[in-house]
Write a protein that holds these residues in place. Sequence first.
Motif, PDB file in Angstrom:
ATOM      1  N   GLY A  12       0.800  -1.231   0.114  1.00  0.00           N
ATOM      2  CA  GLY A  12      -0.008   0.041  -0.224  1.00  0.00           C
ATOM      3  C   GLY A  12       0.962   1.082   0.019  1.00  0.00           C
ATOM      4  N   THR A  13       0.283   2.392  -0.363  1.00  0.00           N
ATOM      5  CA  THR A  13       0.947   3.627  -0.190  1.00  0.00           C
ATOM      6  C   THR A  13       0.661   4.105   0.998  1.00  0.00           C
ATOM      7  OG1 THR A  13       1.145   5.809  -1.043  1.00  0.00           O
ATOM      8  CG2 THR A  13      -1.033   5.019  -1.402  1.00  0.00           C
ATOM      9  N   ILE A  14       1.660   4.969   1.569  1.00  0.00           N
ATOM     10  CA  ILE A  14       1.695   5.533   2.946  1.00  0.00           C
ATOM     11  C   ILE A  14       0.416   6.474   3.274  1.00  0.00           C
ATOM     12  CG2 ILE A  14       3.211   7.112   2.784  1.00  0.00           C
ATOM     13  CD1 ILE A  14       2.678   4.742   5.857  1.00  0.00           C
ATOM     14  N   SER A  15      -0.038   6.883   2.085  1.00  0.00           N
ATOM     15  CA  SER A  15      -1.042   7.850   2.099  1.00  0.00           C
ATOM     16  C   SER A  15      -1.703   7.908   0.743  1.00  0.00           C
ATOM     17  CB  SER A  15      -0.802   9.304   2.423  1.00  0.00           C
ATOM     18  OG  SER A  15      -2.008  10.086   2.431  1.00  0.00           O
ATOM     19  N   GLY A  53      -1.712  12.859   2.725  1.00  0.00           N
ATOM     20  CA  GLY A  53      -0.452  13.440   2.630  1.00  0.00           C
ATOM     21  C   GLY A  53       0.663  12.855   3.306  1.00  0.00           C
ATOM     22  N   VAL A  54       1.858  13.596   3.644  1.00  0.00           N
ATOM     23  CA  VAL A  54       3.034  12.995   4.137  1.00  0.00           C
ATOM     24  C   VAL A  54       3.106  13.640   5.701  1.00  0.00           C
ATOM     25  CG1 VAL A  54       5.346  12.410   4.233  1.00  0.00           C
ATOM     26  CG2 VAL A  54       4.125  12.266   2.365  1.00  0.00           C
ATOM     27  N   ILE A  96       8.224   7.294   4.597  1.00  0.00           N
ATOM     28  CA  ILE A  96       8.356   7.889   3.159  1.00  0.00           C
ATOM     29  C   ILE A  96       9.769   7.449   2.180  1.00  0.00           C
ATOM     30  CG2 ILE A  96       9.595   9.795   3.713  1.00  0.00           C
ATOM     31  CD1 ILE A  96       6.472   9.551   1.395  1.00  0.00           C
ATOM     32  N   GLN A 129      11.123   4.383   2.683  1.00  0.00           N
ATOM     33  CA  GLN A 129      10.630   2.876   2.088  1.00  0.00           C
ATOM     34  C   GLN A 129       9.907   3.111   0.857  1.00  0.00           C
ATOM     35  OE1 GLN A 129       9.752   0.723   5.653  1.00  0.00           O
ATOM     36  NE2 GLN A 129       9.426  -1.138   4.425  1.00  0.00           N
ATOM     37  N   GLU A 130       8.887   4.073   0.780  1.00  0.00           N
ATOM     38  CA  GLU A 130       7.943   4.122  -0.373  1.00  0.00           C
ATOM     39  C   GLU A 130       8.831   4.635  -1.624  1.00  0.00           C
ATOM     40  OE1 GLU A 130       4.019   5.159   0.135  1.00  0.00           O
ATOM     41  OE2 GLU A 130       3.789   6.181  -1.766  1.00  0.00           O
ATOM     42  N   LYS A 131       9.407   5.695  -1.357  1.00  0.00           N
ATOM     43  CA  LYS A 131      10.196   6.515  -2.520  1.00  0.00           C
ATOM     44  C   LYS A 131      11.515   5.712  -2.810  1.00  0.00           C
ATOM     45  CE  LYS A 131       7.288   9.796  -2.729  1.00  0.00           C
ATOM     46  NZ  LYS A 131       6.186   9.761  -3.756  1.00  0.00           N
ATOM     47  N   GLY A 163      15.033   8.199  -4.781  1.00  0.00           N
ATOM     48  CA  GLY A 163      13.703   9.077  -4.935  1.00  0.00           C
ATOM     49  C   GLY A 163      13.872  10.116  -3.882  1.00  0.00           C
ATOM     50  N   LEU A 188      13.916  14.193  -4.369  1.00  0.00           N
ATOM     51  CA  LEU A 188      13.105  15.325  -3.614  1.00  0.00           C
ATOM     52  C   LEU A 188      13.875  16.165  -2.854  1.00  0.00           C
ATOM     53  CD1 LEU A 188      10.061  13.064  -1.939  1.00  0.00           C
ATOM     54  CD2 LEU A 188      10.264  14.371  -4.536  1.00  0.00           C
ATOM     55  N   LEU A 239       7.607  16.104   4.782  1.00  0.00           N
ATOM     56  CA  LEU A 239       7.555  15.597   3.472  1.00  0.00           C
ATOM     57  C   LEU A 239       8.959  14.837   3.420  1.00  0.00           C
ATOM     58  CD1 LEU A 239       6.138  15.221   0.654  1.00  0.00           C
ATOM     59  CD2 LEU A 239       7.329  17.174  -0.031  1.00  0.00           C
ATOM     60  N   LEU A 283      15.971   3.842  -9.824  1.00  0.00           N
ATOM     61  CA  LEU A 283      14.866   4.414  -9.399  1.00  0.00           C
ATOM     62  C   LEU A 283      13.639   3.395  -9.485  1.00  0.00           C
ATOM     63  CD1 LEU A 283      14.036   7.121  -7.866  1.00  0.00           C
ATOM     64  CD2 LEU A 283      13.390   7.926 -10.078  1.00  0.00           C
ATOM     65  N   ASN A 311       7.547   2.200  -7.825  1.00  0.00           N
ATOM     66  CA  ASN A 311       6.728   1.340  -7.291  1.00  0.00           C
ATOM     67  C   ASN A 311       5.561   1.648  -8.282  1.00  0.00           C
ATOM     68  OD1 ASN A 311       7.559   0.014  -5.136  1.00  0.00           O
ATOM     69  ND2 ASN A 311       7.801   2.106  -4.172  1.00  0.00           N
ATOM     70  N   PHE A 344       0.949   2.785  -7.729  1.00  0.00           N
ATOM     71  CA  PHE A 344      -0.221   2.723  -6.718  1.00  0.00           C
ATOM     72  C   PHE A 344      -1.310   3.109  -7.565  1.00  0.00           C
ATOM     73  CE2 PHE A 344       3.305   3.851  -3.790  1.00  0.00           C
ATOM     74  CZ  PHE A 344       3.139   2.486  -2.825  1.00  0.00           C
ATOM     75  N   ALA A 368      -0.932  10.167  -2.261  1.00  0.00           N
ATOM     76  CA  ALA A 368      -0.704  11.539  -1.764  1.00  0.00           C
ATOM     77  C   ALA A 368       0.572  11.609  -1.108  1.00  0.00           C
ATOM     78  CB  ALA A 368      -1.645  12.009  -1.100  1.00  0.00           C
ATOM     79  N   ALA A 369       1.359  10.448  -1.219  1.00  0.00           N
ATOM     80  CA  ALA A 369       2.725  10.328  -0.524  1.00  0.00           C
ATOM     81  C   ALA A 369       3.695  11.372  -1.163  1.00  0.00           C
ATOM     82  CB  ALA A 369       2.964   9.214  -0.241  1.00  0.00           C
ATOM     83  N   LEU A 383       7.083  10.018  -8.054  1.00  0.00           N
ATOM     84  CA  LEU A 383       8.177   9.882  -9.082  1.00  0.00           C
ATOM     85  C   LEU A 383       7.852   9.405 -10.464  1.00  0.00           C
ATOM     86  CD1 LEU A 383      10.345   8.216  -6.081  1.00  0.00           C
ATOM     87  CD2 LEU A 383      10.666  10.751  -7.131  1.00  0.00           C
TER      88      LEU A 383
END
Lengths: 557, 557
Positions: free
Chosen positions: A508-511, A515-516, A524, A526-528, A532, A536, A554, B246, B249, B251, B255-256, B260
């Motif tokens: 799943g996405t963290i949100s 938002g973050v 974040i 781990q997700e990006k 990544g 940012l 963020l 990179l 992922n 989804f 909104a995270a 990317l």
Amino acid sequence: MSIERDKIRWNGWGWAAHKDALAGREDVWTWLAQELGMPSLLATPARDIADVTLPASRLHTDSRADLVAMLGPDRVRDDAYERAFHALGRSYHDLIRLRAGDLAVAPDAVLYPRGTDEVSALLSFAAKHEIAIVPYGGGTSVVGGVSATSGSFKSVVTLDLSGMDRLIDVDVSSRTATAEAGIYGPALEKGLQAKGMTLGHHPQSFEFSTLGGWIAHRGAGQGSGRYGRAEDWLVGAKLATPQGILDTNGFPASAAGPQLNDIVLGSEGAFGIVTEATVRIHPAAQASDYRGYLFRDFGSGAAAIRTAIQEELPVTMLRLSDPDETRFYRAFGALGKKRGISDRIADFYLRKRGFDARACALIAGFEGATDTVEASRNRFNAIAANFGALELGEGQGKRWRDGRFHGPYLRDPMMDRGIGVDTLETAASWSKIDTLYAAVRDALDKAMRETAPRPGAHGVTLCHISHSYPDGASLYFTFFFPRALGIEIEQWRAIKKAASDAIVANGGTISHHHGVGEDHLPWIAQEKGALGIEVLRAIKRTLDPKGILNPGKLIPE
Amino acid sequence: MSIERDKIRWNGWGWAAHKDALAGREDVWTWLAQELGMPSLLATPARDIADVTLPASRLHTDSRADLVAMLGPDRVRDDAYERAFHALGRSYHDLIRLRAGDLAVAPDAVLYPRGTDEVSALLSFAAKHEIAIVPYGGGTSVVGGVSATSGSFKSVVTLDLSGMDRLIDVDVSSRTATAEAGIYGPALEKGLQAKGMTLGHHPQSFEFSTLGGWIAHRGAGQGSGRYGRAEDWLVGAKLATPQGILDTNGFPASAAGPQLNDIVLGSEGAFGIVTEATVRIHPAAQASDYRGYLFRDFGSGAAAIRTAIQEELPVTMLRLSDPDETRFYRAFGALGKKRGISDRIADFYLRKRGFDARACALIAGFEGATDTVEASRNRFNAIAANFGALELGEGQGKRWRDGRFHGPYLRDPMMDRGIGVDTLETAASWSKIDTLYAAVRDALDKAMRETAPRPGAHGVTLCHISHSYPDGASLYFTFFFPRALGIEIEQWRAIKKAASDAIVANGGTISHHHGVGEDHLPWIAQEKGALGIEVLRAIKRTLDPKGILNPGKLIPE
């Protein structure tokens, strides 16, 4: 200013004058105590603003004088109410601190700029004087997006954008509108509706959130099935940064490299401050139809949603509650009402038809041209019937719509009675959604039990599918638990960590739409991925070389 | 490898064995000379590969040996054909150089990697040894996206991804598919169709372009009305960079923070190389309906498109030719055919109904479920009729579909006869589209006249609306002109500059679906703004600190 800050609760949700719907409802509290495995609830009132001491403002007197020279005295505020009001967002974790009178995190001043150029000048000033800046739209973040954290700086100033609330232009031919970012949902809709148009972006925070906030946190309204998410409706934006103004222009579509809109969306005030935006609008809906359905289980309801979305049925919303959410709201609604013969007949009929404790309620919403609404509703009726659902009529839909923005008001009286309440949300592909659902629910249940203040006490986890896509769906969890007084922040962190770990471990996405902010920061990376995050950081360094913008949100340190 | 490079033209379009449809058609050439105001056409044959001398490969012998050790000798190529084939893309400007045997720009070697890890290892190697890398999918860029430019480096190597062509997974439940980026359009569609699915991405280059290329240049297929642009259908990608992989992922929505994917889309090989992607797919269309319409003028046709798109009619394609394009293709189609009584009756009828030289042809395409296709077609018929159009039946639609990928083949015989031919495209909001259309057409006409090789000679400018959105549309220009021999590059630059200046001055994007490459670089700073360019540079520095990736594309020096 369009909104008077002193009419809004500084340590709770919404209008200060809003009536407590649960006042005097002892039956509700008795029942909730039972649901949480508690003998009784506790009295945990919030502290009054008069009893709260704020740390002295750390803003240098010269800086304050300069700011007053720039904005005038009325738009540089540092009275206790303004500082307390802007200290934090409106998450559970924020309210725990605010209600306890913990204002260790609070802005040293609150500024009310007007216009992109003024914001830009303030950011240059802040960068020069090394003052951290927190942008503030409606302040409804539930993920720590507007905490007045100073980071490595001596002082922190919040920029409240509510004075920037003009609807600048409506281009009916191109179906776009341009507005200042501080405009609130109702004011924006009122302006658009006057031209027969709508943006249709209705998050639960709609009454108290702003256009700029919706863009900055990459939000989605309840009707995003029809009206799209922020990334769907944003045409172009002005982002004021310490390095100048980034104007993303705006085309219907472009292949001229990566699109800068996509860097503004989800930037959460860490790259700059959205000051103005052009958005895609729709004609105000001719017709709308919201109604309820009952499925025998979560799987069949989810399959009906997947079928409808994958065959591109034009739905505005499909919201499927899991068995616990269905049962909970049904029991809640039945409290204090006499059960008559018709209720017993209905129960008998449902049981006989195979609707038991696994049954799941769904609200379907259709908006648009009259014939499209009718055709879509009819087609969804057929799909739902194919999956064994009962159609429950428009009453359920009307009740949901009438209460669509009222949920957050219930949190304050719950917090007065020792109950913790929070929400979190995620999204994943259809092939992962079942395991994700089970894993997050189990993680929440286990963590709430483990952190409960007494043996046998536990939490309640409710979930619904809130938004759907051809490739997957979002899951929205609401959970209540008896608070472990004195260690409430630690308790919340343990529960949040358990759920978030389960989310990222299960695809799943963290949100999906919150938002973050500060709260999702630990997940974040781990997700990006490490690279990544470096991307940012590089964007942030370019637009905000001194790192004054919204520290601690963020992007991990 | 799925594609044998030596069966494809190194200095023209498509299969070497493709039959010239205009062979022996002197009537066509006589007519074209008239259209260009030329007394006759010139013979401008291309040089044979055997007569072309390539500069010696500058790749260090040690590096070459290392690469052979990594990939084996078959996947490290530096024969003349491979180097010539991969020298440039397939723009007019490229073909002018290739046909003249100008291979000053050519890769020093061509590598055929397999798999993300191998690409990643090659990028690390190249960064270490300061070798420029040009990624190459199908090589059909028409904006200089794959020119084997070495930038500031001593040598340049092209990575041809055509050996990475596996369809890895099809998730029918989530409607997604994962494939290696080097897979060609037909192979990808064949694999998906075997599961009853389609991506539906059909650019004109479909037969010779790859999944990775579509993502890297942020493309749109002819049917993007239904199937979406690359940014709509991309779920996630692996981008190999000199700093590692990179993985975005993927989804359904998130909104995270900034996503990317949006940095991969349009990255044009300057940030990394797309090696694998997961994309949103659809069930193969049950039905399709393509048919022609004739409008009295461009304005009424555009208004019909705007109406259909803004009322969210599910159309796959609406393609409206302007009066010149309508007239040109009609005259072209009529060449060599005897005009009978029925043609004269049709002409009489059309004139009487008010269809004169301003008339505009539109092809409408509908794909999907049988009943949706029928309902949409009927609704579009009604809209078209409201705007005074004649429906011309499916014959026009069939002819367009049959020839949808053949246009580029006509360019080679034209280039054999002293004719220059190029295309360009843009997009803008509906409220700007009329002035943009007039400005670009005027700029092209004027520049072609001014650069013509003799007084009275001139170009032909054709235009169609190719893609439409609720907020605007794209304009696709095709233009022919008599070549100014010997100074053809200068002539082309003058024409390109005139058109591009007109685009940015009138609110258009410098590219709606072709990308930036080398050719649009002079206008990208104006579109993105100075700060926007700094953001792109920062991303590039992070992922490609030595700047080895695709030098001279996307980001101005």
